[in-house]
Design a protein around this motif. Structure first.
Motif: not given
Length: 160
Positions: A123-132
């Motif tokens: 989910e941390r990767v998902l959040e980073s991708l979402f922000r990007h």
């Protein structure tokens, strides 16, 4: 977001028109840093595999490594496990005999090639991708929607 009306491809930050592997960047929290992997290349004689499930970032990592290793003439093979077993064994033997430099991506461990990276979605990767992917873009998709989709797709980031 209205579940009956999916967002259009232009408003969905995870639509493939925005997130294809050619435009995506490797998220370090999905696995080891590029510099750390390059340092380990010498330790495993430049023959190794990147291991991880669907949608974890293996292809993106492979592309980044390919770009950084151009001078070293490293052969990159995506989806190595799709080859017949006899062909995989023959190639690995050939690469060791001829001392070819190679990196493969795979979903399961392949004999004869050290694993130097295990890439795992989170989910941390998902959040980073979402922000990007939402910077400067109006979207009806919330981070909560993206998290729910991630969970429903068993962690496959491409399927979000």
């Amino acid at each position: 977001m209205n579940p009956r009306m999916p967002p259009s491809r232009h408003s969905n930050p995870f639509s493939t028109c925005w997130t294809g592997t050619q435009s995506a960047e490797y998220v370090v929290s999905a696995g080891p840093s590029i510099d750390r992997l390059l340092a380990r290349l010498e330790q495993v004689d430049w023959r190794w595999q990147i291991l991880g499930p669907h949608g974890a970032g293996k292809s993106i990592l492979l592309r980044e490594l390919r770009n950084r290793c151009r001078r070293q003439r490293v052969r990159c093979v995506e989806g190595f496990e799709r080859l017949p077993e006899w062909r995989r064994r023959m190639l690995v033997a050939k690469w060791w005999i001829t001392r070819q430099r190679v990196v493969v991506t795979t979903h399961e461990r392949q004999p004869g090639l050290p694993i130097v990276a295990r890439v795992r979605p989170s989910e941390r990767v998902l959040e980073s991708l979402f922000r990007h992917h939402t910077v400067g873009r109006v979207t009806p998709v919330s981070l909560g929607d993206a998290r729910a989709a991630y969970r429903s797709k068993s962690g496959d980031l491409r399927a979000v």
